[in-house]
Every structure is written in C-alpha cells, then in structure tokens.
Design an enzyme around this catalytic site. Structure first.
Site, mmCIF file in Angstrom:
data_model
loop_
_atom_site.group_PDB
_atom_site.id
_atom_site.type_symbol
_atom_site.label_atom_id
_atom_site.label_comp_id
_atom_site.label_asym_id
_atom_site.label_seq_id
_atom_site.Cartn_x
_atom_site.Cartn_y
_atom_site.Cartn_z
ATOM 1 N N HIS A 66 9.054 -5.403 -3.454
ATOM 2 C CA HIS A 66 8.932 -3.978 -3.145
ATOM 3 C C HIS A 66 7.457 -3.609 -2.923
ATOM 4 O O HIS A 66 6.752 -3.246 -3.860
ATOM 5 C CB HIS A 66 9.521 -3.179 -4.313
ATOM 6 N N HIS A 68 4.718 -1.491 -0.221
ATOM 7 C CA HIS A 68 4.503 -0.616 0.938
ATOM 8 C C HIS A 68 3.187 -1.012 1.603
ATOM 9 O O HIS A 68 2.120 -0.784 1.040
ATOM 10 C CB HIS A 68 4.466 0.855 0.505
ATOM 11 N N LEU A 69 3.289 -1.617 2.786
ATOM 12 C CA LEU A 69 2.074 -2.057 3.493
ATOM 13 C C LEU A 69 1.531 -0.978 4.430
ATOM 14 O O LEU A 69 0.424 -1.109 4.950
ATOM 15 C CB LEU A 69 2.350 -3.349 4.273
ATOM 16 N N ARG A 70 2.324 0.076 4.668
ATOM 17 C CA ARG A 70 1.882 1.254 5.465
ATOM 18 C C ARG A 70 1.575 0.932 6.929
ATOM 19 O O ARG A 70 0.964 1.757 7.613
ATOM 20 C CB ARG A 70 0.630 1.896 4.855
ATOM 21 N N HIS A 238 13.001 0.139 -8.806
ATOM 22 C CA HIS A 238 12.250 0.937 -9.795
ATOM 23 C C HIS A 238 13.126 1.725 -10.789
ATOM 24 O O HIS A 238 13.038 2.943 -10.890
ATOM 25 C CB HIS A 238 11.240 1.857 -9.126
ATOM 26 N N ASN A 297 6.941 8.174 -7.925
ATOM 27 C CA ASN A 297 8.367 8.406 -7.827
ATOM 28 C C ASN A 297 9.141 7.103 -7.990
ATOM 29 O O ASN A 297 8.899 6.187 -7.208
ATOM 30 C CB ASN A 297 8.687 9.005 -6.441
ATOM 31 N N ASP A 324 6.355 -1.861 -6.306
ATOM 32 C CA ASP A 324 6.357 -0.559 -5.622
ATOM 33 C C ASP A 324 4.916 -0.145 -5.305
ATOM 34 O O ASP A 324 4.552 1.036 -5.406
ATOM 35 C CB ASP A 324 7.073 0.517 -6.455
ATOM 36 N N HIS A 328 -2.338 5.106 -1.263
ATOM 37 C CA HIS A 328 -2.571 6.404 -0.638
ATOM 38 C C HIS A 328 -4.068 6.639 -0.518
ATOM 39 O O HIS A 328 -4.849 6.209 -1.378
ATOM 40 C CB HIS A 328 -1.965 7.535 -1.479
#
Ligand SMILES: [Zn+2]
Length: 454
Positions: A66, A68-70, A238, A297, A324, A328
């Site tokens: 899990h 997030h590579l964006r 998660h 989240n 996760d 940002h």
C-alpha cells in the site's frame, strides 16, 4: 558483464517463510539467492565479494502492499523515482502503487505507463494496483480483465470508499474471475460527517470535529459479508478499530477469504499525538497542538484501539503491515487541522517505528519481519519476501542497535509530512539490495550511535 557474486556474511538471517533464524551467510549470484549456509565460518567462497553483516539482521527485502507514489499527476508530492528511493531507504524492495493518481490507473494505458517508467527509473520493484471504478468515482466498474492482463495485483479505489453496495458486490464477483483481491478503503463518509480526527476525549478537548470509529467498522463489516456472498478475496487496508477486528475474526472463522493490513502509525501512535508533543498529554493545550502531520485517514485512534491492533498483528489476526505511505507537499499541511490533507509519509520510518514494539516485547522480531516480507508476498502470490534459493536477491540488512533521530528534511521522499520529526528511533535499515544490487547503503557518518559491534 561479469555476474555479481556477493556473500553477506555473519548476520542473523531471519527468513520466516523458511522458518530460518540463525547466524549464517547469504550467497547471491546472478541477481538471485544461491544459498543460505548452515552456519557462518568466516570463509568467503572464491569469486564472491563479501559484505560483513555481523551484529546485523539479514531479512528478505520488505514488500509494501500500500504505497501512494503520486505519479502520474502529483509529481510535486512524490514521483516514481523519489518514492522508490524512499522505499529502498526504508528497506523495501517491492511496493504496490495505489491507483489514485491523475489520471487514475483505471485503464491498461495508464497502468502500462507506470510499469514502464518504474522499470526504467525506479530503484526497486513497483507492482501496480488497478482502480475498482472508472476515475475512482464509484459509479461504473473499471475494465478489470484488461487491468488484470496489464499486471495489476488487485483493485482499489483507495482514498475513496466504494459506497454503492451493489457496485462493491459486482466488483467482488468479477474479481473472482481474475483471481485478484479487492482492497476497499473502508470508510462511511456519511458517518464521518466532516470529522477530521477520531471522536473522543482528545477531539473534544481540542474542539475538533470527530468521526466515530463505526465509520470504519460498518463498512468493514459490509465488505466481509459481500466477500462471503461472492466467494471473492477481500483485503482490508489500514484496519484500525476494535469493531473491525471483531468482524474480521468472525469472518475468518467462517472461512471468508480475507486478509488485513495495519499501518506502522496505527500500531505506534494514538490520537494524543494530535497534541503535537510526541504522544504526551499536556496539562494546558500548547502551541504545538493541532499537528497536521498527524492527520491521516483512517485517523489515529485512542490507546485502546492502538493496543488492540498490536495484539491482533502479533497473533496473526491482522496478516501484514503496509505503510499507506501518503506523501504531501508542505502547503497541504501548513494550514489549519480542518483544512490539512490526510496522510503520513511512512516508507523511511516504517521499520524502525514498529521495531519499538519488538523492544518492548509486544511482538516478536520473527513476526514483525514476516508481516513485512512473506506475509504480503503470500497475498500477492508471488515468489517474493523470502531468501529461498532461486528467488530474486532482494535483501534488507538491519542494525538492531542503531539509534537515530528522524529528520524529515533529509528524506529521500519529496515530502516531509511525518509526525516523527525529531523523534529518536532504535533499529535502522543500513543496506537494501534489490536483484543482487545495492540500491541503498547508509552513509557511515549517519551510523553514529550505531549499536553494531557492541
Ligand atoms: Zn485508504
């Protein structure tokens, strides 16, 4: 080119998939594992370069289900290049890329692009996850067969829940045909109702709108029932509430094909971290409070829920740890708590933060490593997460005695949104080897304070 032959000598080799925990040498040639020796004699076979791992733990490379590579679409937060470098820094040799990019990974064309660029520029292996619905809008199923052919390892609208019960049922039913898991971001937005942290004493004291834990629990329960109905494979991401654990246990006992993950932050932080004092509760709320780097989240829960997920991971009710990792930009976090984006930057601190649970006896080192290696590999059903002969030579070397201070400004990740800045952690990844090649090595000056050789 001459094949690289490497002998990692004298380390404590822990490979849960093979039930191995002993001091031994790991021999690598041609990018694959050749052998784990019975013991460690100190002799290096001829033709091999040697890497001294005495005093260290030698683990299979970590696998993250899990991440997030964006990329594509939010390259100011992270790219495939920086995200995979951050992963290597954290000891990960495989990451699964969540599809909430722009464009969304809901077609073979977008997935192909991610796979191609990751292969060319990534420091480590990237496995794509396909979207459940077109544009992750929860209205129309994605072309799941086409995505499966493109190599996705599962389907998720992560970030968004699949709210429509019947669409979720259909997604599960179709996933059976391609034999891949559905990973639903379990969150009932109507119950969240604008909450920005978990409801409870801390939210009340800080005057922040709180979301009840049931916002997660009811959707986990729904998904488990629909997985039972369809016979599909469900992977719960998660997981963070006691109620979700009760539902998970009962579903597993009933034979539902379900696995679950927990994040390092839900294992180690609770809602008191929102006070901004590294978990301390102030007598008077201070200027450090409303630390937006704790906004995530699902939200950080109370102590009781945190302790429950630790126990559930230790006993195996929760199958694995997944990061996760949600990078940002500063602008997403330098704002009020209400306005801040959800997400924590995790890859580079994942192992060390959870290693604290080993130090305090809450979880065994073998179980921790299993939950980062053979556990996720079993969900992927791929020959990863172990040092078995012939497997890709993905190896993570850990200094269990090293203490270090988290400095987000030095992250390989493009973003710095970690609530652990300035916190001292014990246990550090010092070398990451991917397909037989060293993709991360901790600089010597950074190892000051290391317990190696003690
Ligand atoms: Zn999610």
């Amino acid at each position: 080119m001459e094949a690289i032959k490497l002998a990692i000598t004298g380390g404590r080799v822990i490979d849960p998939a093979q039930g191995i925990d002993r001091v031994a040498d790991v021999l690598i040639s041609d990018g694959v594992i050749q052998e784990i020796t019975e013991g460690s004699s100190g002799d290096v076979p001829s033709g091999f370069e040697s890497l001294d791992a005495s005093g260290k733990i030698v683990s299979p490379g970590f696998v993250d289900l899990h991440t997030h590579l964006r990329d594509p679409g939010q390259e100011w937060k992270e790219t495939i290049v920086t995200g995979t470098r951050a992963a290597a820094y954290g000891g990960f040799t495989t990451v699964c890329a969540m599809p909430n990019t722009d464009p969304v990974q809901d077609s073979a064309a977008v997935v192909d692009d991610v796979v191609r660029r990751a292969g060319a520029d990534g420091a480590i292996r990237v496995l794509p996850i396909g979207a459940i619905s077109i544009g992750q809008k929860g209205k129309q199923l994605s072309p799941m067969g086409e995505l499966a052919d493109a190599g996705v390892i599962g389907f998720s609208d992560d970030g968004n829940p699949v709210t429509d019960d019947n669409l979720m049922r259909q997604a599960l039913a179709y996933s059976v045909d391609v034999d891949l898991p559905i990973i639903n971001h379990a969150e009932d937005k109507k119950l969240v109702a604008g909450g920005v942290m978990s409801a409870g004493a801390v939210a009340t004291r800080l005057g922040l709108p709180g979301a009840p834990v049931e916002a997660e629990t009811v959707m986990v329960a729904r998904d488990l029932h629909l997985a039972d109905l369809t016979g599909a494979r469900l992977h719960v991401p998660h997981i963070s509430t006691l109620g979700s654990l009760v539902a998970l246990r009962s579903a597993k006992e009933c034979g539902v094909d379900v696995t679950a993950e927990v994040t390092p932050h839900h294992l180690t932080l609770n809602d008191e971290w929102v006070y901004g004092l590294n978990g301390d509760v102030p007598a008077v709320v201070s200027v450090e409070a409303y630390d937006t780097n704790t906004k995530v989240n699902p939200p950080l829960r109370s102590r009781e829920h945190k302790e429950a997920v630790v126990e559930a991971l230790s006993e195996g009710l929760i199958d694995i740890i997944a990061t996760d990792h949600a990078p940002h930009a500063a602008t997403d976090k330098v704002c009020t708590y209400n306005e801040a984006a959800h997400g924590i930057n995790v890859l580079e601190t994942a192992f060390a933060s959870v290693f604290g649970l080993v130090e305090t006896g809450k979880i065994s080192i073998q179980r921790l490593i299993e939950s980062l290696t053979s556990g996720p590999a079993a969900i992927l059903r791929k020959d990863l997460g172990s040092l078995k002969k012939g497997f890709s030579a993905d190896v993570t070397i850990i200094d269990p005695g090293a203490t270090w201070i988290v400095e987000p400004e030095k992250f390989e990740s493009k973003s710095m949104n970690s609530p652990l800045g300035g916190v001292q952690l014990t246990g550090r990844v010092v070398t990451t080897i991917y397909q037989g090649e060293t993709v991360f090595e901790l600089p010597v000056e950074a190892s000051v304070g290391s317990g190696a050789g003690k």
